[in-house]
Structure formats: C-alpha cells, structure tokens
Motif scaffolding. Structure first.
Motif, mmCIF file in Angstrom:
data_model
loop_
_atom_site.group_PDB
_atom_site.id
_atom_site.type_symbol
_atom_site.label_atom_id
_atom_site.label_comp_id
_atom_site.label_asym_id
_atom_site.label_seq_id
_atom_site.Cartn_x
_atom_site.Cartn_y
_atom_site.Cartn_z
ATOM 1 N N SER A 1 71.225 26.926 14.942
ATOM 2 C CA SER A 1 71.449 28.306 15.376
ATOM 3 C C SER A 1 71.435 28.416 16.897
ATOM 4 C CB SER A 1 70.386 29.230 14.770
ATOM 5 O OG SER A 1 69.080 28.804 15.174
ATOM 6 N N ASN A 2 70.522 27.682 17.548
ATOM 7 C CA ASN A 2 70.506 27.691 19.012
ATOM 8 C C ASN A 2 71.682 26.923 19.587
ATOM 9 O OD1 ASN A 2 68.207 29.233 19.130
ATOM 10 N ND2 ASN A 2 66.816 27.523 19.558
ATOM 11 N N THR A 3 72.037 25.818 18.960
ATOM 12 C CA THR A 3 73.151 25.008 19.462
ATOM 13 C C THR A 3 74.460 25.792 19.413
ATOM 14 O OG1 THR A 3 72.029 23.001 18.691
ATOM 15 C CG2 THR A 3 74.365 22.826 19.196
ATOM 16 N N ASP A 4 74.667 26.584 18.370
ATOM 17 C CA ASP A 4 75.884 27.388 18.265
ATOM 18 C C ASP A 4 75.962 28.444 19.375
ATOM 19 O OD1 ASP A 4 76.550 25.938 16.051
ATOM 20 O OD2 ASP A 4 75.793 27.413 14.607
ATOM 21 N N ARG A 5 74.787 28.845 19.894
ATOM 22 C CA ARG A 5 74.750 29.829 20.979
ATOM 23 C C ARG A 5 74.562 29.164 22.341
ATOM 24 N NH1 ARG A 5 70.052 33.768 19.483
ATOM 25 N NH2 ARG A 5 69.102 31.774 18.863
ATOM 26 N N ASN A 6 74.732 27.835 22.397
ATOM 27 C CA ASN A 6 74.589 27.068 23.642
ATOM 28 C C ASN A 6 73.187 27.196 24.237
ATOM 29 O OD1 ASN A 6 77.235 26.125 23.531
ATOM 30 N ND2 ASN A 6 78.027 27.834 24.747
ATOM 31 N N LEU A 7 72.182 27.194 23.371
ATOM 32 C CA LEU A 7 70.784 27.238 23.802
ATOM 33 C C LEU A 7 70.096 25.934 23.413
ATOM 34 C CD1 LEU A 7 69.766 30.876 22.743
ATOM 35 C CD2 LEU A 7 70.427 30.071 25.016
ATOM 36 N N LYS B 1 56.675 27.218 19.553
ATOM 37 C CA LYS B 1 57.273 28.411 20.141
ATOM 38 C C LYS B 1 57.841 28.031 21.504
ATOM 39 C CE LYS B 1 54.215 31.773 17.886
ATOM 40 N NZ LYS B 1 53.422 30.811 17.085
ATOM 41 N N GLN B 2 59.001 28.571 21.852
ATOM 42 C CA GLN B 2 59.695 28.099 23.044
ATOM 43 C C GLN B 2 60.626 29.155 23.607
ATOM 44 O OE1 GLN B 2 62.914 25.123 21.479
ATOM 45 N NE2 GLN B 2 61.170 25.065 20.057
ATOM 46 N N GLU B 3 60.959 28.967 24.878
ATOM 47 C CA GLU B 3 61.940 29.788 25.577
ATOM 48 C C GLU B 3 63.074 28.881 26.020
ATOM 49 O OE1 GLU B 3 59.873 31.621 28.765
ATOM 50 O OE2 GLU B 3 58.783 33.056 27.485
ATOM 51 N N SER B 4 64.312 29.277 25.740
ATOM 52 C CA SER B 4 65.449 28.372 25.933
ATOM 53 C C SER B 4 66.540 29.038 26.744
ATOM 54 C CB SER B 4 66.014 27.927 24.581
ATOM 55 O OG SER B 4 65.020 27.317 23.793
ATOM 56 N N THR B 5 67.267 28.202 27.493
ATOM 57 C CA THR B 5 68.508 28.580 28.156
ATOM 58 C C THR B 5 69.549 27.525 27.802
ATOM 59 O OG1 THR B 5 68.015 27.363 30.197
ATOM 60 C CG2 THR B 5 67.199 29.632 30.039
ATOM 61 N N SER B 6 70.692 27.602 28.450
ATOM 62 C CA SER B 6 71.745 26.630 28.159
ATOM 63 C C SER B 6 71.432 25.244 28.721
ATOM 64 C CB SER B 6 73.083 27.116 28.729
ATOM 65 O OG SER B 6 72.984 27.291 30.142
ATOM 66 N N ASP B 7 70.515 25.156 29.682
ATOM 67 C CA ASP B 7 70.196 23.855 30.269
ATOM 68 C C ASP B 7 68.704 23.625 30.451
ATOM 69 O OD1 ASP B 7 69.697 25.661 32.286
ATOM 70 O OD2 ASP B 7 71.361 25.022 33.547
ATOM 71 N N HIS C 1 70.985 18.927 24.205
ATOM 72 C CA HIS C 1 71.863 19.275 25.323
ATOM 73 C C HIS C 1 73.138 19.851 24.715
ATOM 74 C CE1 HIS C 1 70.201 16.610 28.854
ATOM 75 N NE2 HIS C 1 69.323 17.501 28.404
ATOM 76 N N PRO C 2 73.151 21.139 24.383
ATOM 77 C CA PRO C 2 74.316 21.689 23.662
ATOM 78 C C PRO C 2 75.585 21.724 24.492
ATOM 79 C CG PRO C 2 72.792 23.443 24.275
ATOM 80 C CD PRO C 2 72.105 22.155 24.605
ATOM 81 N N THR C 3 75.477 21.772 25.823
ATOM 82 C CA THR C 3 76.667 21.892 26.663
ATOM 83 C C THR C 3 76.830 20.719 27.620
ATOM 84 O OG1 THR C 3 75.442 23.165 28.336
ATOM 85 C CG2 THR C 3 76.532 24.407 26.584
ATOM 86 N N GLN C 4 75.904 19.752 27.605
ATOM 87 C CA GLN C 4 75.944 18.665 28.578
ATOM 88 C C GLN C 4 76.028 17.320 27.865
ATOM 89 O OE1 GLN C 4 73.175 19.185 32.019
ATOM 90 N NE2 GLN C 4 72.368 20.922 30.857
#
Length: 501
Positions: free
Chosen positions: A343-349, A373-379, A407-410
């Motif tokens: 679910s996070n990977t599909d949203r680039n998180l 528990k975590q806080e995520s961004t794209s990188d 690394h969803p975008t890298q």
C-alpha cells in the motif's frame, strides 16, 4: 575465533568500542545485555573461546566505553551498581577460563600451522607433478630412448610406454588400449612387438596401358556422384570398414576429451524401458549462500561494493574473529515484507521493518519481522515508538539483527540517511544487516549491506551532518559499505510477523 591470518588472536576480537554521544546511553546498556546474552548461549554450548571473547568485550564496554559517555554521571545509581556487579563476575570467570582457553588456542594454532604446512607441501608436489607431466608431453618420444654410444649395444627404453602415457595424460581422459594400439606408430604391440612384413595375399595391380590424356575435373556447380562399393568386393569392404572404425574411434576419443574438459559427460541412457521408475522424495534443500550482484550507488560514486564474506570454518567451527557470524534469513521473508509494504509502495512511500532473531551454534537466525509505527516519505522512513520494538525483543529474548526498508522510487543502494540509520544497528550488533528492497530497479530488486569496519563505521561516527549529504572516503581508501555475501537464504526457517502499526 580465527583472525584473517588463520591463527586465533584474542586481542583482535575484543577491541574497544568507541563511545558516540549521539547515541543514547540506554543503547549502550542494551549492547551490554546482548553481549551477556551471547555469553550465556556460548557457555551452555561449552564454547569457551567465544565465551571468553564475549566476556572480554563486556569488560571493555563497561569499564571504558560506558563511563566515557556524557550521560553516565546522570544515570541511575542502580544501573551503575548492576553493571559493576556483572563486571566483577565477568572478570572472575575470565580468570577461571584463561588457562583452558590458552591451552585450546595453542592446540588449534598448532593444528592450523600443521594443516597449512601440509597444504603447502601438497600444493608444491602437485605443481611439480603437473610441470613434469607438461615437460613429458612436450618432449618427443625419442628422448625416452637411451643410446650408450657403442655399436654393439642396442637402444634401451628407460620407461615403459604405459608410464610415459600416464605422465603425459595427467589431466586428459585416457583412451582405450585398443584405440591406442591401433594408432600407435610402433604398431599394435608397441615397443614389445616384432615387425611383420606385408601379407602376401594382398596384391597390387598396375594398369598395363597408361593413358596420358589430361584429366577433366567436374565443375564445382555439378553434383558429384559417389559410387558405393558392391557386396561382391569383400576385401575392399573389410578395408573400408576397418578405416571407418578407426575414424569413429578417433572421433569418440576426441569427443570424450572435449566432454571431459568443457562439460560433464552425460550419464543418462535414453534407451526405452517398460519398467516404471521408483519415485524417491528428496529431503529439504539446505540453506543457500546468498549471491548478490554488485551495484555501484548512483549518488555515491566513491562507494564500491565488495564482499564481506566469512572465512571457511575450521574443523572446530571457529571462524575469523574480524568477520561476523553467519546470518540466516527465510527465503520468503522479503516477499512477505513487500506484501505488507504494497500500500505504501503504490503511493511511493517507504516502509521499514526490524529484523530480530536467535543465536545457535554460532549462527544467527532471523525469526521475527517487526513492523513498527513509522513516518514515511518518498525517500525516507523513521520509526516513532522504539520502546515497543525493545519490549517485543525483550519478551521473546531476541537479538537485533538489522532492518529492512523499501526504495519505491529509487535504485538499490544505501543513501547517506540509510548509512546513519544502520550505524546505530551495527553498533548494537556487528552482524546486523540493512536490506534494501527496490522494486523499480531493473538491475537488482534487493541488496543486503553492512558498513565496513573500521572504515565506514569510523566515517559515520565522525560525521555530524544530517539529511542527504556526501561522505568522505575512509582513511584506508575502501568503501563505506559492502554488499554482504555471507547471508544464507534458509528454506527451512520459520519467522513471525509482528505488525505494531
């Protein structure tokens, strides 16, 4: 524990851990607890050398590293008393173990020296035999015949033909004796045979009239008809059959040599059979050493990934002290993590998880995948409640063995933030690894990394920067981190997924 040179070096196994005030003091208390936990396991397994090393590490940590932390004076008095009591117990046990450990070390070092000398002598002997075989193959066969100079004396063979052939074919497949005799220039019986004159029943007939007209050769574009011998020509058929047999024998011999050198010869017969083969169930496959393709990170040109491979264990199961212990991971763990992170990977998180496990027979096993528990961004990805992770590890008596993140975008590499994050894990346990999952990387979908010691660890310890930033090259000129090839993918290993989100 064996150093890189092969002999056991206790001093190299218990090096002092430098204090880093950026890491909270409670982390160093947890390091002390993990060392004592490993010591308890080695004591139960009667592994006195590893037990001795763990006690040395604990003594150095408690007496030198922890008191150097800036928060040590403000720490609770009960914690100080607890550590001092454990330190006294460790020192007493070290004194008791020292004679037996020194005796065991001397015995293993002598055995290693003897094995090394034996291997060297064997290597020199094999090299000499190979050189002799090559020299024999280069020398003409006539040099094996000795002539004493007198006319009354005859040629004598210094070595039999079989001995010559054995030396010449050390690395080649020996042909059959029948084939060898057929194509020997000395005849079917070799040096021991006698010369036989031509058979009298074979006559050569010459043409009575010689035609001197020039021969007209057929055009290359016209087909040439081959005339087959008739059945009545019995003698010619036998001669051609013998020639064909010789040719086939040579071809088989050459093919057997090529098959022996280039690829293994097939041992399966494809003959038709009406019998039903018996079906035998194979046992479960053993753990497989993970082979990861090297990849140079795009944003860190100075980083080149090598191998953090462990040395082959000796007969006593002791390996290089500077190298980490083996780490076993279930073959389906990374796939299970990617399903949780979809679910996070599909949203680039990014998504991160914590690896924890057990120790047995000098091998670590990842038996728990903890999703905090975590806080995520794209990188980037950061845990928000680490105390929950520690509670799970303490209740299940698990070792912290590293972490895993996407690394969803890298591409698949360790960023500067990743290096600082993994630094805290590797401080806790040198065997800890960082697994990077990069589903969009066409060259490599995942990588398992570890900071180099002491190069990468010293650079990150001295680096005070935050966020994405470049790092200086380690003093030894090596990489900041390595791709680990000492991690085993174990198909028989089970693990629990603990999702704390």
């Amino acid at each position: 524990m064996m150093p890189s040179s092969g002999k056991i070096n206790i001093a190299a196994t218990a090096q002092r851990l430098d204090v880093d005030n950026r890491i909270p003091l409670r982390y160093y208390y947890r390091i002390a607890d993990n060392i004592l936990k490993q010591a308890d396991i080695f004591r139960a397994e009667k592994n006195i050398i590893d037990l001795y090393v763990m006690l040395l590490r604990f003594s150095g940590l408690v007496s030198e590293t922890v008191p150097s932390h800036r928060d040590y004076r403000a720490s609770l008095q009960s914690q100080k008393i607890y550590l001092k009591k454990k330190l006294l117990n460790a020192l007493n046990e070290l004194e008791e173990l020292k004679p037996a450990v020194m005796q065991k070390i001397n015995e293993l070092n002598r055995r290693y020296t003897y094995q090394s000398n034996s291997l060297q002598r064997s290597a020199v002997k094999n090299q000499s035999l190979t050189y002799l075989g090559m020299a024999k193959a280069v020398r003409p066969a006539a040099q094996e015949l000795n002539y004493n100079g007198s006319r009354t004396q005859k040629f004598s063979c210094s070595k039999p033909m079989e001995e010559q052939f054995r030396r010449m074919s050390l690395n080649l497949l020996r042909p059959k004796e029948e084939t060898l005799s057929k194509h020997s220039i000395l005849g079917p019986n070799g040096l021991y045979g006698q010369w036989q004159p031509p058979k009298t029943n074979i006559q050569v007939q010459y043409p009575s009239n010689i035609d001197l007209t020039p021969i007209e050769f057929p055009s290359l574009q016209q087909p040439i008809e081959n005339k087959l011998p008739g059945k009545s020509d019995h003698s010619n058929s036998e001669t051609e059959a013998s020639s064909t047999e010789s040719t086939v024998t040579i071809g088989n011999f050459e093919n057997s040599q090529k098959c022996h050198v280039d690829e293994p010869c097939p041992m399966i017969s494809f003959e038709e059979s009406e019998t039903i083969p018996n079906i035998t169930r194979q046992p479960s496959p053993p753990p497989v050493l993970l082979q990861v393709q090297d990849l140079v990170p795009a944003i860190s040109p100075q980083v080149t990934e090598g191998d953090c491979r462990i040395d082959n264990p000796s007969t006593d199961g002791l390996v290089t002290s500077e190298s980490p212990l083996q780490l076993h991971i279930a073959t389906t763990m990374m796939e299970s993590f990617m399903k949780l992170a979809k679910s996070n990977t599909d949203r680039n998180l990014e998504t991160c998880g914590v690896l924890a496990g057990s120790l047995k027979n000098r091998k670590f096993y990842v038996t728990a995948l903890i999703i905090p528990k975590q806080e995520s961004t794209s990188d980037s990805c950061q845990t928000t409640n680490e105390e929950e992770i520690f509670d799970v590890q303490d209740k299940k008596s698990l070792f912290p063995l590293g972490w895993i993140h996407t690394h969803p975008t890298q591409s698949c590499f360790m960023s500067s933030i990743d290096l600082h994050t993994h630094y805290s894990y590797q401080i806790m346990l040198p065997e800890s690894v960082a697994i990077v999952m990069a589903p969009r990387d066409s060259s490599r979908k995942h990588g398992i990394f570890r900071l180099t010691t002491p190069g990468g660890m010293s650079v990150i310890r001295q680096c005070q920067k935050r966020g994405f930033h470049p790092h200086v090259e380690p003093p030894d000129g090596g990489p900041l981190y390595n791709t680990c090839t000492d991690v085993y993918m174990n198909p028989n290993l089970n693990f629990d997924v603990i999702d704390l989100r």
